[in-house]
Motif scaffolding. Structure first.
Motif, short mmCIF file in Angstrom:
data_model
loop_
_atom_site.label_atom_id
_atom_site.label_comp_id
_atom_site.label_asym_id
_atom_site.label_seq_id
_atom_site.Cartn_x
_atom_site.Cartn_y
_atom_site.Cartn_z
N LEU A 93 -17.95 29.23 -2.55
CA LEU A 93 -17.84 28.19 -3.27
C LEU A 93 -16.67 27.54 -2.98
CD1 LEU A 93 -19.55 29.14 -6.94
CD2 LEU A 93 -20.21 27.19 -5.11
N ILE A 94 -15.35 28.45 -3.16
CA ILE A 94 -13.92 27.56 -3.13
C ILE A 94 -13.86 27.52 -1.72
CG2 ILE A 94 -13.65 29.13 -5.28
CD1 ILE A 94 -12.12 31.09 -3.41
N ALA A 95 -14.35 28.02 -0.76
CA ALA A 95 -13.74 27.81 0.66
C ALA A 95 -13.93 26.49 1.21
CB ALA A 95 -14.26 28.97 1.55
N PRO A 96 -15.26 25.91 1.28
CA PRO A 96 -15.40 24.59 2.13
C PRO A 96 -14.40 23.53 1.73
CG PRO A 96 -17.30 25.11 0.90
CD PRO A 96 -16.07 26.07 0.47
N ARG A 97 -13.82 23.25 0.71
CA ARG A 97 -12.85 22.20 0.48
C ARG A 97 -11.57 22.43 1.36
NH1 ARG A 97 -9.03 21.32 -3.35
NH2 ARG A 97 -8.38 19.17 -3.54
N PHE A 98 -11.07 23.69 1.02
CA PHE A 98 -9.87 24.05 1.61
C PHE A 98 -10.21 24.07 3.35
CE2 PHE A 98 -6.84 27.49 3.31
CZ PHE A 98 -5.82 26.75 2.56
N LEU A 99 -11.05 24.69 3.69
CA LEU A 99 -11.16 24.70 5.25
C LEU A 99 -11.25 23.20 5.79
CD1 LEU A 99 -13.26 27.87 5.39
CD2 LEU A 99 -11.14 27.50 5.89
N GLU A 100 -12.02 22.48 4.92
CA GLU A 100 -12.51 21.07 5.57
C GLU A 100 -10.81 20.38 5.64
OE1 GLU A 100 -15.10 19.37 2.91
OE2 GLU A 100 -16.82 20.36 3.98
N LYS A 101 -9.95 20.50 4.52
CA LYS A 101 -8.76 19.77 4.49
C LYS A 101 -8.06 20.23 5.79
CE LYS A 101 -7.01 18.62 0.17
NZ LYS A 101 -6.30 18.85 -0.96
N LYS A 102 -8.09 21.67 6.15
CA LYS A 102 -7.33 22.05 7.23
C LYS A 102 -8.02 21.64 8.59
CE LYS A 102 -4.25 25.83 6.75
NZ LYS A 102 -3.77 26.84 7.21
N GLY A 103 -9.23 21.14 8.29
CA GLY A 103 -10.03 20.80 9.65
C GLY A 103 -10.45 21.84 10.39
N VAL A 104 -10.75 22.97 9.86
CA VAL A 104 -11.21 24.12 10.49
C VAL A 104 -12.61 24.64 10.13
CG1 VAL A 104 -9.04 25.22 11.05
CG2 VAL A 104 -10.02 25.67 9.00
N MET A 105 -13.50 23.80 9.34
CA MET A 105 -14.55 24.20 8.73
C MET A 105 -15.77 24.30 9.78
SD MET A 105 -15.95 24.96 5.99
CE MET A 105 -17.75 25.45 5.61
N LYS A 106 -16.22 25.33 9.75
CA LYS A 106 -17.25 25.70 10.97
C LYS A 106 -18.55 26.01 10.34
CE LYS A 106 -14.88 24.76 14.90
NZ LYS A 106 -13.94 24.35 14.33
N ALA A 107 -19.66 25.66 10.77
CA ALA A 107 -20.88 26.18 10.26
C ALA A 107 -20.98 27.65 10.31
CB ALA A 107 -22.18 25.54 10.69
#
Lengths: 486, 525
Positions: A93-107
């Motif tokens: 729940l908490i990770a997506p926003r953070f990872l997206e901000k860092k530009g490293v969100m992967k499926a």
């Protein structure tokens, strides 16, 4: 393979198959990271449901074996699994926003979490050295990738590499111990090992036990095998650090408890001293190491080392009450540590950069009073100051230690907790007593606020209302171990 | 309100609810909210006192609920708790009033912290479950740490750390002892534990563990060093509550736990207590004599007074213990009032240095009168509360050890020296500082803060029976329990002491006649 095998392993089956399906989805839709994160919570809930059924339903009062004594589903494994799945779900729940901000969100991120959860589930259910190792490695492989998930970040890559090399070393040590134990007992099954280890302990088997414990101490980051923890925790992206500090800790601790409480109950003297020394060293190293830290993540890393020390006191008691106390502590610890990292994730400045330096939160109580208050609750709770709920965990642990007549351990442990209180107080001092620096901007993540708030309520004095539920199920879970020896 | 009304829980709930409301209220409304809640609690306290049946059941207003699993929500009070709760609820509105204008920064948090403090103080004195007691006892550290750290003076951070870590280190050992006791006795119920006989060896260790906690809290020499720092740095109201109530928790702990639960160990360690207390009385009085900072001086005088409390408690006889309790109550009022007096002039001149004042009796006559009254009460002049307590306590000591009585009395003479010296430098002499000479006398708010305390001090000095009557039976129960262990010291009056016989409970007719007596005295008030 019988029907029972499939029934008892349902949590793992659900998680594995959903993991595979979601991996396919991730392959076709690489941009759906956030969605897949939220979808992955569903299998975790389903798996939790079956773990809950096994723990609470009278029909499974004695647990059940699957795959010819490789795997056991019982109250102990289910209690641990519930904690693990909860921590995994909160991470998702908490990770997506953070990872997206860092530009490293992967499926792949949620899929890795799911596979790690499968591995951890197998770890806590393992009653055989083989399944133990499979579970451990499945979890570790996922964890190594997760640590270096921010590929463009040097620190994250370094964390991944360090974690991998040291983790592999630890696995090697563990495997060496396993081979010795297997060689001297002739079996990989915990129950057979326990029977074979009665009476005089041979030198080889002693070495085997020591190496196994050393390998496990590595995995739970207990001193003197803790060196990797601060570096990995600091380098990994914060939500992933939160994950490392919660779910795998529960799994590895439960695994350690399962080994000593099921395979080594006839040789309590052989491992008890080791656990006592490791516990005290962890408490002291965790407390002293944290004092000089500037980075809040490193500080929380040392705090987790410190807490593992208290958890091990419960194990050193070598009794069912001790295991129950340990599980209560783990449950509270998971809430405290996740909450602490969730607060950390909200420390970002106007540009959205994470601020992790302790000086950056100076005077936080003035412009972000609620966030500061919540972080203060977690800090006091980690320090074990009543009326915060963290006190209840410590109380349970020390009750078990005293019931086992381990007075020196209890006295030294609790006196060392005062050293630990010093650095928790320092965080509060910085937030409340120091001049405002106004670095931290307003957060706009409602998810973080809500989850952090709920966890804060749990560790606040309101948590005491959950004592009877926690006590009941931890006692049920604890009763599965130390059946003949303790 | 009927008899089943959970009055003690209400006294905890009202300030707790008000504290939560304060956090979201504006500064102005937080002040009124805090004042209202503390006044309601004061009314509850008065009702409690009026309904308290002297000579009735030992534990009254008992409540029990199974809220927190193994930690029983058990509340109940005896006369000793009643008096200390009264002290807390009496001082709280005064503290809020004292902070009315002095605190301008983060008012709502400040008021919330004070209200939480009130919850925890009442909880400590009303808890009947060992773990519940520990939680209340220990939780008090959090609001006090914040009060000193956020609203304190220049060196506040050092003082707040010292306060927190000192007290915590003392208490954790007590926690271990408590866990052992609960496992040994199979119950955490304090009234049951009061009659449980622990083995002599166990008593020694348990006593030492409890001593570690209470000696720090009390504070006894040589672990008193946190107190001057905490007092000097804390805001005025913080000092009042610290000296007024928090220090009493140490004495209460000795009285409630150490003595009746471990009588043999208490007798065994009597010279430790006497020795440390005698050193404290003389040493801290001498230290107080040379202080330049008013708050520090009063802080050291607190240590000296608390030493009288400890010797009084460990006399094992009725007068000594009653006297010690009265000293606790009296010191709670008097030192609180003295800190308020310091606060009054500190608010005007923003310095606590004694030399910056002088001749205040000329420009601040009302202030000087109040200050004189509290100075005299601190010295123990007859007619004030200090005299009653110290006289009783020293009588008790004299029965046990004439030497200890001699040294403690010397301490009281020294006490007169440093208090009079302080008063002379501040209120008398020439008006050597122009700014100090220009200060205005008490305004209405300050007058009404000091006047109730002055009235209470006089009441306790002139008619102490109102305060001794509720505690008499409880003290005699403690004495009865521990009397067998009374160590033979150099006291000359141990054998055939009629004064001990007089208060013995157990002789039914005597008890009955006393109840009638006290009822009669109650109605004449």
């Amino acid at each position: 393979m019988t029907e029972n095998d499939l029934f008892y392993t349902r949590p793992e089956l659900i998680l594995s198959f959903s993991g595979l399906l979601l991996l396919l989805l991730a392959a076709w839709r690489p941009n759906w990271g956030r969605l897949i994160c939220y979808i992955s919570i569903a299998p975790l809930i389903a798996a939790s449901y079956y773990a809950w059924v096994i723990m609470t339903n009278e029909a499974f009062e004695f647990g059940g074996d699957a795959f010819f004594g490789q795997y056991r589903a019982d109250g102990f494994s289910s209690f641990s699994k519930l904690l693990i799945y909860l921590a995994s779900a909160i991470t998702l729940l908490i990770a997506p926003r953070f990872l997206e901000k860092k530009g490293v969100m992967k499926a792949e991120f949620p899929v890795l979490i799911l596979f790690a959860a499968v591995g951890m589930g197998i770890m806590v259910s393992a009653v055989d050295l083989l399944s133990l190792y499979i579970g451990l490695e499945l979890n570790s492989l996922a964890a190594y990738v997760l640590a270096s998930f921010a590929r463009n970040d040097v620190k994250s890559s370094e964390a991944g590499l360090k974690y991998f090399i040291l983790g592999a070393l630890a696995s090697g040590i563990l495997l060496f111990g396993i081979s010795l134990v297997y060689g001297f007992t002739g079996s990989t099954s915990f129950l057979t090992i326990n029977a074979a280890l009665s009476g005089e302990l041979s030198m080889g088997a002693t070495f085997g036990i020591v190496f196994m414990l050393a390998g496990m101490a590595f995995k739970i980051s207990a001193a003197p095998f803790h060196m990797w923890t601060p570096d990995v925790y600091e380098g990994a992206p914060t939500p992933i650090t939160a994950f490392f500090a919660s779910a795998p800790k529960v799994a590895a601790t439960a695994l350690l408890v399962r080994i000593v409480g099921e395979a080594f109950t006839n040789q309590v003297d052989a491992w008890q001293q080791i656990i006592i020394i490791v516990a005290l060293m962890s408490i002291v190293v965790g407390a002293l190491g944290a004092i000089g830290q500037k980075s809040l993540k490193r500080l929380l890393a040392y705090s987790s080392i410190n807490n593992i020390g208290f958890i091990l006191i419960g194990l050193a008691a070598a009794s069912q009450i001790g295991v129950a106390a340990l599980l209560v502590y783990l449950a509270i610890y998971v809430a405290m540590t996740l909450g602490g990292f969730i607060c950390l994730m909200q420390f970002e400045d106007k540009d959205g950069t994470m601020r992790d330096d302790i000086d950056d939160i100076a005077g936080l109580s003035k412009h972000r009073p609620v966030l500061a208050a919540v972080f203060m609750i977690f800090m006091f709770s980690l320090a074990g100051i009543p009326p915060m709920f963290g006190f209840w965990g410590k109380l349970q642990i020390f009750q078990a230690a005293i019931a086992a007549d381990l007075f020196p351990l209890a006295v030294i442990g609790i006196a060392a907790s005062v050293i630990g209180a010093f650095y928790y107080l320092k965080v509060i001092k910085v937030m409340y007593f120091d001049k405002q620096v106004n670095v931290i901007a307003d957060s706009n993540s409602r998810t973080l606020v809500w989850i952090g708030g709920i966890l804060a309520l749990f560790v606040s004095p309101l948590g005491y209302l959950s004592i009877s539920i926690l006590g009941k199920w931890s006692a049920v879970a604890g009763a599965f171990l130390f059946v003949n020896g303790g | 309100m009927n008899a089943d009304f959970p009055i003690l829980s209400m006294m905890l709930a009202v300030p707790l609810a008000a504290a939560m409301l304060c956090l979201v209220a504006s500064a102005h409304s937080a002040r009124f909210l805090a004042l209202g809640a503390t006044l309601i609690n004061l009314l509850f306290g008065i009702w409690l006192w009026s309904r308290y049946e002297i000579g009735g059941a030992q534990w009254q207003f008992t409540e029990s609920a199974n809220l927190f699993g193994p930690i029983g929500w058990k509340l109940g009070i005896d006369g000793i708790s009643l008096m200390l709760i009264m002290l807390s609820v009496f001082l709280m509105p005064i503290c809020i009033g004292a902070s009315w204008r002095a605190i301008k920064d983060r008012v709502s948090e400040y008021m919330a912290a004070f209200l939480l403090m009130e919850v925890l103080m009442i909880g400590v004195f009303a808890a009947q479950d060992l773990m519940l007691f520990y939680i209340f006892f220990e939780a008090g550290l959090i609001p006090m740490y914040l009060i000193i750290g956020i609203w304190g003076g220049t060196n506040r951070i050092y003082a707040s750390y010292k306060f927190f870590l000192y007290t915590l280190l003392g208490s954790v050992l007590m926690l271990i002892a408590m866990i052992w006791m609960i496992q040994e006795a199979g119950t955490a119920d304090i009234p049951t534990l009061l009659h449980y006989d622990f083995s002599k060896e166990a008593q020694t260790w348990l006593w030492l563990a409890f001593f570690a906690s209470f000696a720090v809290k009390m504070p006894m020499w040589p672990v008193h060093t946190w107190l001057p720092d905490a007092h000097v740095q804390a805001p005025t109201a913080g000092s009042v509550i610290l000296a007024g109530v928090l220090l009493k928790m140490g004495g209460y702990g000795f009285l409630r736990f150490s003595m009746p639960m471990f009588p043999d160990a208490s007798a065994h360690f009597i010279w430790l207590i006497f020795g440390l207390s005698m050193v404290a009385v003389i040493y801290t009085s001498l230290v107080a004599l040379v202080q330049q900072d008013m708050k520090k001086l009063i802080a050291y005088s607190s240590v000296a007074h608390m030493a009288i409390v400890t010797v009084g408690l460990f006399t094992f006889n009725q007068q000594g213990i009653e006297g010690a309790i009265i000293v606790m109550l009296s010191h709670g009022l008097v030192s609180g009032a003295l800190f308020l007096c310091v606060g009054v002039i500190y608010d005007r001149l923003h310095t606590r240095e004694i030399d910056r004042y002088g001749g205040l009796s000329i420009n601040m006559p009302i202030y000087a009168t109040f200050f004189l009254l509290f100075t005299m009460a601190s010295i123990g002049l007859p007619g004030t509360s200090g005299f009653v307590g110290e006289f009783l306590a020293l009588t008790g000591v004299y029965k046990v050890s004439t030497w200890a009585a001699l040294i403690c009395t010397t301490g009281i003479i020294l006490g007169a020296a440093y208090m009079l010296y302080l008063y002379r430098r501040i209120a008398f002499g020439t008006q050597k500082n122009i700014d100090a000479a220009a200060m205005e006398d008490l305004d209405m708010r300050e007058f009404w803060l000091l006047a109730p305390i002055a009235a209470a001090v006089m009441w306790m000095g002139i008619y102490p029976e109102s305060f001794i009557a509720p505690i008499r039976d409880d003290v005699s129960k403690i004495v009865q329990r521990i009397e067998y262990a009374t160590p033979a010291l150099d006291g000359k009056f141990i054998a055939n002491d009629p004064s001990t016989e007089q208060y013995r409970v157990g002789n039914e007719s005597e008890v009955d006649s006393r109840i009638i007596e006290s009822d009669a005295s109650g109605s004449t008030q």
